[in-house]
Design a protein around this motif. Sequence first.
Motif: not given
Length: 376
Positions: A205, A208, A260, A269
């Motif tokens: 979490d 990327p 995203t 995000h």
Amino acid sequence: MAEFCVAELACALGLTARAGRLLLGDAVELSHRLPRVWERLQAGDLPAWRARRVAQQTVPLPPDGAAYVDQHVEAVAHRVGPAQLGRLVDEARVRHDPEAAEELRQARLGARHLDIGVHDVRADGTVAVEGVLDLADALDLEHAVRREAQALAALGCMAPLAVRRSMAAGQIARGDTPLDLVLTVHVAASALAADAAPGELARVDGVPGFVSAAQVREWCGRPDARVLVRPVVDADQHVSVDAYEVSDRLRHLTGLRDVTCVFPWCTHHADRCDRDHVVPEAEGGATCSCNVAPLCRRHHRHKTHGRWRYRVVDPGTYLWTSPHGYVFLRDHTGTRDVTATAGAPAAHPAPAALALAAAPRLSAPEEPSGDRASAA
């Protein structure tokens, strides 16, 4: 190809022999293993330096890995940045050459370091700090520094955020702040087994890209680690609330589903995004999983005040229309320009062709410095 032809071609093009070899190597990689990117280059809508950058990254990959990159980068080759391209190549390596990926992972772990320049003190009493950390360690450190910097501000410290972050490092080193840090990882249960097949991936979490399941197994095996297993959340379930405010459950569900910001090409995000009502409540839009999507603050403003419009095709799939009529489809695979198939005016140019050379040349100029383009 014939050994001595390289030098002759290089001389004819005014290049060194080494530059000629690199040029031919990129051309062979593109034409034989990256046919989709090569086709865009031949069509004249992709600068040569961008095509060559992709080719130089895929050379170490097996054929299946190169084909994987070719498939996923084709639509965004005109804008993909180095970081995003690197993550895609790493993913292709893990999926299609797991043994090489594991060797590279171990090598990178062996390159970890943290250098604190106490032997090179500047006249103003400051020192430089530089290092390469394991992702879990880096996230723990980032969370601790961020929280301590916020605490300093709450106590009245008026220093800029960057200065407070540097002060926070000292506070943490002196043990002046309690740490209760959490790393949330999404991974299949089968990937954590000792006999798991190579090539399994996991997602962290707020970060990327991906990490390998082998890395997650190492984190879970640490003696100080406490592992909490949560059941899988079905991203296709319908959640609705009888209020304008988005509930924590709905926020969590839409974040897992969309990952995203859902604006075209955005990679911000979802955890740091607003939750937008696709159809505004004033127009009858409900607060539910089929009408709520994450938008970063900037793109939320584009939608609210900038005449951008979008609609839900399916939960997790969105069709966007720009103020000038460009149409983009955004889903879990990324963003695609579908202007040509959406019935836009014939005179409307494709975005990828707005600033491209009239004809492809593999010996195009160097990549401009500071390019920070990104792709979903």
